[in-house]
Every structure is written in structure tokens, then in C-alpha cells.
Design a protein around this motif. Structure first.
Motif, short mmCIF file in Angstrom:
data_model
loop_
_atom_site.label_atom_id
_atom_site.label_comp_id
_atom_site.label_asym_id
_atom_site.label_seq_id
_atom_site.Cartn_x
_atom_site.Cartn_y
_atom_site.Cartn_z
N VAL A 39 47.49 32.07 43.54
CA VAL A 39 46.69 33.17 44.09
C VAL A 39 45.25 32.69 44.25
CG1 VAL A 39 45.73 35.45 43.64
CG2 VAL A 39 48.15 35.01 43.22
N HIS A 40 44.76 32.84 45.44
CA HIS A 40 43.40 32.39 45.78
C HIS A 40 42.48 33.59 45.97
CE1 HIS A 40 40.09 30.37 47.74
NE2 HIS A 40 40.27 31.07 48.85
N HIS A 41 41.34 33.57 45.30
CA HIS A 41 40.33 34.62 45.49
C HIS A 41 39.51 34.30 46.74
CE1 HIS A 41 41.33 35.16 41.22
NE2 HIS A 41 40.88 36.41 41.34
N LYS A 42 39.48 35.20 47.68
CA LYS A 42 38.71 34.99 48.90
C LYS A 42 37.21 34.97 48.59
CE LYS A 42 42.21 37.40 51.65
NZ LYS A 42 42.47 38.56 52.56
N GLN A 43 36.82 35.67 47.55
CA GLN A 43 35.43 35.65 47.09
C GLN A 43 35.42 35.97 45.59
OE1 GLN A 43 32.99 38.85 48.64
NE2 GLN A 43 34.78 40.15 49.00
N TYR A 44 34.35 35.55 44.94
CA TYR A 44 34.25 35.77 43.49
C TYR A 44 33.07 36.69 43.17
CZ TYR A 44 37.61 32.00 42.67
OH TYR A 44 38.73 31.23 42.64
N PHE A 45 33.29 37.54 42.15
CA PHE A 45 32.23 38.43 41.67
C PHE A 45 31.85 37.98 40.27
CE2 PHE A 45 34.89 41.16 44.46
CZ PHE A 45 33.97 41.33 45.48
N PRO A 46 30.60 37.60 40.05
CA PRO A 46 30.17 37.09 38.74
C PRO A 46 30.49 38.07 37.61
CG PRO A 46 28.46 36.74 40.38
CD PRO A 46 29.50 37.62 41.02
N GLY A 47 31.05 37.51 36.54
CA GLY A 47 31.33 38.30 35.35
C GLY A 47 32.59 39.12 35.40
N ARG A 48 33.28 39.13 36.52
CA ARG A 48 34.49 39.94 36.64
C ARG A 48 35.71 39.08 36.33
NH1 ARG A 48 35.64 43.65 41.90
NH2 ARG A 48 33.66 44.50 41.12
N PRO A 49 36.63 39.54 35.50
CA PRO A 49 37.84 38.76 35.21
C PRO A 49 38.68 38.60 36.48
CG PRO A 49 38.01 40.97 34.29
CD PRO A 49 36.60 40.81 34.74
N PRO A 50 39.44 37.52 36.59
CA PRO A 50 40.15 37.21 37.84
C PRO A 50 41.18 38.24 38.26
CG PRO A 50 40.89 35.78 36.05
CD PRO A 50 39.68 36.51 35.55
N TRP A 51 41.63 39.10 37.35
CA TRP A 51 42.62 40.12 37.73
C TRP A 51 41.97 41.45 38.13
CZ3 TRP A 51 42.07 38.12 32.79
CH2 TRP A 51 41.47 38.96 31.85
N ASP A 52 40.65 41.55 37.93
CA ASP A 52 39.95 42.79 38.23
C ASP A 52 39.39 42.75 39.66
OD1 ASP A 52 38.83 45.28 37.98
OD2 ASP A 52 37.08 44.59 36.82
N TYR A 53 40.28 42.56 40.61
CA TYR A 53 39.92 42.47 42.03
C TYR A 53 40.87 43.34 42.85
CZ TYR A 53 36.85 38.38 41.39
OH TYR A 53 35.83 37.53 41.04
N PRO A 54 40.42 43.83 43.99
CA PRO A 54 41.36 44.49 44.89
C PRO A 54 42.40 43.47 45.36
CG PRO A 54 39.08 44.92 45.53
CD PRO A 54 39.03 43.85 44.50
N TYR A 55 43.60 43.93 45.59
CA TYR A 55 44.64 43.00 46.01
C TYR A 55 44.29 42.30 47.33
CZ TYR A 55 47.65 44.95 42.36
OH TYR A 55 48.18 45.32 41.16
N ASP A 56 43.62 43.03 48.22
CA ASP A 56 43.30 42.42 49.51
C ASP A 56 42.13 41.45 49.43
OD1 ASP A 56 41.21 44.16 49.15
OD2 ASP A 56 41.61 45.37 50.94
N ALA A 57 41.54 41.30 48.24
CA ALA A 57 40.49 40.30 48.05
C ALA A 57 41.08 38.96 47.64
CB ALA A 57 39.48 40.77 47.00
N CYS A 58 42.41 38.94 47.49
CA CYS A 58 43.10 37.72 47.10
C CYS A 58 44.24 37.45 48.09
CB CYS A 58 43.66 37.84 45.68
SG CYS A 58 42.40 38.10 44.42
#
Length: 224
Positions: A39-58
Motif C-alpha cells: 500500500v502506497h501513500h499518495k501523500q503523507y501527513f506529519p505525525g499521523r499514523p499510516p493507517w489514519d488516512y482516507p482510503y482514497d489517499a492510498c
């Protein structure tokens, strides 16, 4: 605890892959094709754990496409053909697969330096058949040339003059000292060839280009 070994990440990762149809969104391959899906993150948010993203951001991508996305290896797609060259022998090396090559194809990508690659890699990188079509055209040309220069339609006249006739076109290869010249419908050309074979190859090239036929048409049109 390492975040990518947590239960939260495992659950998030599985859901992203499921939503993407269990296949790489870049190359379309699945685990059944022998690739490892990540799973690739299209963008990263500082301090946010890798699973705390919208699904469409990955997005789901295989290990190879993931490495390309991070600039670790050349991108697999999105390349454009920029030119080609004939080295004359197997003196080149494909920068993609390392194969020795004679014909080099220059490909460019906005996220990578230009590369010189072979026919197969050029087709793969550009998602086209541009290189293979070009090489097939060259192979067909070489085949036609070989058949033409060795054709039984060439006859040898006294004085070692080689003649071929095609419709209204009569071409003779005439020895001039140690070299040869072309004579087309009794008109002697100026160009000198080191061998009869070179002269025949030039005749073939002119016929392919339509130059000799154009000359004949012009000659006929100027008859009184």
C-alpha cells in the motif's frame, strides 16, 4: 512498536488492497502473478499514523511499482520515445535490462533521466509497439533488398554489365575502371560505386523511394 507491524496497519492495508480489487493499480498484476502487493501513500501527513488516512489517499501497488514510485528504480510506465540509432553492431547495452544491443532507442520520463534501451524494453516502457514496428519494417526492407540484389532478373551482358528491366525501367550497372556507375534508359549517372553489389543496393533504394520511376515518367512526358 513499529507502525507497519501493528494490527491497525494490517487491517487498513488489507482493506485498501480489497478496495483496489486485489491487484496493482499501476501494472494490473496480482499476487497470483507472483508479485507482492503493498500500500502506497499518495501523500503523507506529519505525525499521523499510516493507517489514519482516507482510503482514497492510498493505493495498492506491487513492490516493483512501489520502488519506482519512490524513485528507487526507473518508472515502469509513462516513458516516451525520443529517437533511435543504429550502432552498426552489438556494441550498445540496454540501460534497462543489460542486454547487448545494436539498435538503441532513447526514452524519456519526467521523473527519471533519459535512457537508451533495446527494442523490447522500449515497447514495454512506452506501452507501445513503436520500436518493434520499426524493427519489423527494417527487417522487411532488408529482406526485400536481399531478394532484389540476388534476383534472377539481373542478367550479365558482355563487358560485365549487369542489367535489370522492370516495366519501362531499364537499369544497367556499368564497370568504369575499378568502380561502377548506373545507366538508366541509356542515361549514365554520375555517382560511382565501389562494387556492383553496392550499385544494386542503390538501385533498390531508388526504386523504393520512387526516384527512378519518377525519372522515367518525366522522360516519357518530354518525348516529342
Amino acid at each position: 512498536m513499529q507502525p507497519y507491524r501493528s494490527k491497525e496497519w494490517a487491517k487498513f492495508r488489507s482493506e485498501v488492497i480489497r478496495l483496489d480489487g486485489n491487484e496493482c493499480t499501476v501494472c494490473g498484476r496480482a499476487t497470483s502473478d507472483g508479485v507482492v502487493l503493498q500500500v502506497h501513500h499518495k501523500q503523507y501527513f506529519p505525525g499521523r499514523p499510516p493507517w489514519d488516512y482516507p482510503y482514497d489517499a492510498c493505493e495498492t501497488i506491487c513492490r516493483g511499482c512501489h520502488a519506482a514510485a519512490h524513485g528507487l528504480i526507473p518508472p515502469k510506465f509513462g516513458w516516451e520515445h525520443a529517437g533511435w540509432d543504429d550502432l552498426g553492431d552489438l556494441t550498445g547495452t540496454c540501460e534497462c535490462c543489460g542486454t547487448s544491443i545494436r539498435y538503441t532507442f532513447l526514452v524519456q520520463h519526467p521523473d527519471w533521466r533519459p535512457m537508451e534501451v533495446g527494442e523490447i524494453c522500449c515497447d514495454h516502457l512506452t506501452s507501445s509497439q513503436l520500436a518493434s514496428n520499426l524493427m519489423e519494417s527494417k527487417r522487411r526492407y532488408a529482406g526485400r533488398l536481399k531478394r532484389f540484389v540476388s534476383s534472377s532478373r539481373w542478367c550479365v551482358l558482355p563487358g560485365d554489365i549487369h542489367r535489370i528491366t522492370q516495366k519501362r525501367l531499364t537499369v544497367e550497372i556499368v564497370p568504369v575502371g575499378t568502380a561502377f556507375k548506373l545507366r538508366v534508359n541509356t542515361r549514365m549517372g554520375k555517382k560511382v560505386f565501389p562494387s556492383a553489389l553496392d550499385a544494386k543496393a542503390n538501385v533498390f533504394e531508388l526504386i523504393e523511394q520512387g526516384t527512378l520511376h519518377a525519372y522515367i515518367s518525366k522522360q516519357v512526358s518530354h518525348r516529342p
